[in-house]
Design a protein around this motif. Structure first.
Motif, short mmCIF file in Angstrom:
data_model
loop_
_atom_site.label_atom_id
_atom_site.label_comp_id
_atom_site.label_asym_id
_atom_site.label_seq_id
_atom_site.Cartn_x
_atom_site.Cartn_y
_atom_site.Cartn_z
N UNK A 1 0.82 -1.21 0.00
CA UNK A 1 0.00 0.00 0.00
C UNK A 1 0.86 1.26 0.00
N UNK A 2 2.00 1.21 0.70
CA UNK A 2 2.86 2.38 0.84
C UNK A 2 4.06 2.36 -0.11
N UNK A 3 4.07 1.41 -1.05
CA UNK A 3 5.24 1.25 -1.91
C UNK A 3 5.53 2.50 -2.74
N UNK A 4 4.50 3.16 -3.22
CA UNK A 4 4.74 4.34 -4.05
C UNK A 4 5.38 5.45 -3.23
N UNK A 5 4.96 5.58 -1.98
CA UNK A 5 5.55 6.58 -1.10
C UNK A 5 6.98 6.20 -0.74
N UNK A 6 7.20 4.94 -0.43
CA UNK A 6 8.48 4.52 0.12
C UNK A 6 9.55 4.29 -0.94
N UNK A 7 9.18 3.73 -2.09
CA UNK A 7 10.20 3.41 -3.10
C UNK A 7 9.81 3.86 -4.50
N UNK A 8 8.69 4.57 -4.64
CA UNK A 8 8.29 5.08 -5.93
C UNK A 8 7.74 4.05 -6.88
N UNK A 9 7.24 2.92 -6.37
CA UNK A 9 6.67 1.87 -7.21
C UNK A 9 5.19 1.70 -6.87
N UNK B 1 1.77 7.97 8.94
CA UNK B 1 1.94 7.21 7.71
C UNK B 1 0.83 7.53 6.71
N UNK B 2 -0.41 7.58 7.20
CA UNK B 2 -1.54 7.86 6.32
C UNK B 2 -1.42 9.25 5.71
N UNK B 3 -1.08 10.25 6.54
CA UNK B 3 -0.91 11.61 6.02
C UNK B 3 0.18 11.66 4.96
N UNK B 4 1.28 10.98 5.19
CA UNK B 4 2.37 10.96 4.21
C UNK B 4 1.89 10.34 2.90
N UNK C 1 -0.10 12.64 0.87
CA UNK C 1 0.55 13.90 0.53
C UNK C 1 0.14 15.06 1.42
N UNK C 2 -0.31 14.77 2.65
CA UNK C 2 -0.85 15.80 3.54
C UNK C 2 -0.01 16.04 4.79
N UNK C 3 1.11 15.34 4.94
CA UNK C 3 1.88 15.46 6.18
C UNK C 3 2.53 16.83 6.33
N UNK C 4 2.81 17.48 5.23
CA UNK C 4 3.43 18.81 5.30
C UNK C 4 2.39 19.92 5.16
N UNK C 5 1.10 19.58 5.21
CA UNK C 5 0.04 20.58 5.12
C UNK C 5 -0.10 21.31 6.46
N UNK C 6 -0.99 22.29 6.52
CA UNK C 6 -1.20 23.02 7.76
C UNK C 6 -2.29 22.38 8.60
N UNK C 7 -2.16 22.53 9.89
CA UNK C 7 -3.24 22.25 10.84
C UNK C 7 -3.05 23.15 12.04
N UNK C 8 -3.79 22.96 13.10
CA UNK C 8 -3.76 23.88 14.22
C UNK C 8 -2.33 24.11 14.71
#
Length: 580
Positions: A230-238, A531-534, A537-544
């Motif tokens: 599930x996280x392969x595209x994030x982790x290794x670009x596949x 992990x889910x946010x990453x 593509x939302x881990x670097x977004x803004x929140x409180x």
């Protein structure tokens, strides 16, 4: 065999140093491995030692990095409490340094677990099973479970740091290993899991894991493989969505044993959750043995000081508001405009959700609701109604989905009342009081007289994750209707029959943001939010109290100064300082 009864602290040659950057052998006790293994119980104790460490590591820095650096939880400065050198400010705002303890300990704790696993694998490989009234098949299963646990540690490290060394021997032939590429680490984990699945047991029968709770099975290893893909595209670009779907479908179809979605929302977290069909893998807990889910690193300090009186739990002292939910409302009562965070508001989007009830124990090891909010009333020992108060007893608590200095502000007031010296209209990590934020009580805290107190096993993998994973795969392939059906299979338990809160059959309500929010509702506080946010593509977004980031380097945690100094062959992750 329920593993908890065997989990003891062993000081043997298997024990490793607190830093994984030096993998040379260190003996920390006079008991050497050859002398320790005298009985079958000794073999089991040696086998489970890495499991207890793994459970503890969930409740330590890994939970902090997984949740406190994400958009649901916070550890603000409560008028002097939890300022802690502003460590939690930096974690919340992604401003950590190479000297901060959370990224350092997350690395060390996981690698220490790997060394424990490697040691146990080595020790057990030398044993003659007949000497211990065991079969070779039993020892082989222990070996397969240890390899699965080691793969779990490596998945955690790949997720957090990406550039990691791989070690499988004990003592290590290379005490100062270099990192491998993320692709090499990914391939190693994939290969290990594919090899061990046939060697592991298949769950037999229904009614939960029962006495096998805490044991890795085929479904558990397949679930880890599913996470990897599930996280392969994030982790290794596949893109490995097709593989991810295959294993998710195998699990749902019962290829690895019979599992099912619980009809009651709290069954996967309740005191007897070893009988819950939804749990695929859990670390075992009980009052008299390991219970890290109820320790201060995780959920015992996920509530106000006086909350134990509200629960009727008297076995330990007061709590401590280390973790609370980030606010959804500003100090004028308006919902914040940013998309992420605001966990309470995300739940309130569907107001008939049964989890929104205030948490309350009902007696006989049962409860309702998932949140501590507003006033917390209880009957004291002489029969008088009382209310939970601040730790210094200055004001009665009224827990709000806001952060500020409310103190004894009237409960009907949206904004803090003016008080001498108080920065009335400031809401940030540096200006909170003990009214600030709701609290999540997912794992029940029953009264001291209840048989189920501190008995809940910690759910690591639930069948709900398999359904949500398969739903996300279908969503990303444009099949929103299938995604809606899968999500509703789980969501049905939260809402009344024919509730408008259930997704339409065509999945038209499911956007990328809604899917991210739904992951947040289902897995609130389960250690995977970062992990889910990453992945979205939302881990670097803004929140409180966190600005949108211009750099993506915080998707990876830094390797600490001490780790780099201990092993000169390691290289720092991009975007972080390298010590001279």
């Amino acid at each position: 065999m329920k593993l908890n009864k065997y989990i003891v602290v062993l000081a043997t040659a298997a024990m490793a140093s607190s830093s994984c950057t030096d993998l040379s052998e260190n003996v920390y006790d006079i008991i050497i491995a050859e002398n320790f293994y005298q009985t079958k119980d000794n073999v089991i104790q040696g086998f489970v030692r890495p499991f207890d460490h793994a459970y503890w590591s969930c409740a330590a820095a890994s939970f902090q990095l997984g949740e406190n650096s994400a958009d649901h939880f916070m550890t603000p400065n409560r008028q002097g409490h939890w300022l802690d050198g502003e460590n939690y400010f930096r974690l919340h705002r992604h401003k950590w340094t190479i000297d901060d303890w959370v990224p350092r300990d997350a690395w060390n704790n996981n690698f220490q677990g790997i060394v424990y696993a490697n040691s146990a694998i080595t020790d057990l490989s030398k044993l003659d099973p007949a000497k211990f009234d065991m079969t070779q098949a039993e020892l082989d299963n222990f070996n397969a479970q240890l390899r699965t646990l080691r793969a779990w540690f490596y998945i955690c490290l790949l997720d957090m740091y990406r550039n990691i060394p791989i070690a499988t021997d004990y003592p290590s032939d290379d005490p100062s290993p270099s990192q491998v590429s993320p692709k090499e680490a990914f391939d190693f984990i994939e290969r290990e899991l594919l090899e061990v699945i046939p060697l592991l047991n298949t769950k037999v029968g229904s009614g939960g894991n029962l006495g096998a709770q805490g044991s890795w099975t085929k479904a558990g290893a397949a679930s880890l493989l599913m996470r990897l893909y599930l996280n392969a595209e994030l982790w290794i670009g596949e893109n490995r969505i097709a593989d991810c779907k295959k294993y998710a479908e195998h699990i749902i179809d019962g290829e690895y044993g019979s599992y099912g979605i619980a009809s009651r929302w709290d069954a996967p977290y309740d005191w007897n959750n070893e009988t819950c069909e939804e749990l695929i893998y859990a670390f075992t807990s009980s009052y008299g043995y390991a219970h890290h889910v109820y320790d201060s690193g995780m959920f015992w300090w996920n509530m106000p000081y006086k909350a134990p009186a509200y629960f009727g739990f008297k076995d330990w002292g007061d709590a401590n508001p280390r973790f609370a939910l980030q606010p959804g409302l500003d100090l004028e009562g308006n919902e914040y405009a940013f998309e992420n965070g605001k966990p309470v508001r995300k739940f309130m989007k569907y107001p008939d959700d049964v989890r929104l009830k205030k948490y309350r124990n009902l007696g006989n090891s049962s409860r309702e609701g998932m949140f501590l909010r507003e006033s917390l009333d209880y009957i004291d020992e002489i029969g008088v109604k009382q209310f939970a108060r601040s730790g210094d007893d200055r004001y009665r608590l009224y827990l709000r989905d806001q952060v500020g200095w409310f103190e004894d502000t009237d409960t009907l007031s949206i904004s803090p009342k003016p008080s001498s010296g108080a920065p009335v209209m400031i809401s940030d990590m540096n200006h909170a009081d003990q009214n600030s934020g709701w609290y999540m009580i997912k794992y029940p805290i029953y009264g001291s007289a209840d048989a189920g107190k501190v008995e809940a096993d910690y759910a690591v993998i639930r069948l709900a994750e398999v359904y949500y994973t398969l739903a996300e795969c279908n969503f990303r392939q444009g099949q929103k209707g299938k995604a809606a059906q899968l999500l509703n299979t789980v969501r049905t338990r939260y809402y009344p029959t024919n509730s408008p809160s259930l997704y339409k059959e065509d999945g038209s309500q499911i956007t990328e943001q809604e899917l991210l929010d739904e992951w947040g509702r289902e897995f609130l506080g389960e250690g995977i939010r970062r992990t889910v946010l990453c992945r979205f593509g939302a881990y670097t977004s803004e929140w409180w109290d966190k600005e949108k980031e211009t750099s993506k380097h915080t998707l990876l945690a830094p390797i600490s100064r001490k780790t780099l100094q201990a092993n000169p062959n390691l290289k720092q992750n991009p975007g972080y300082a390298t010590p001279e």
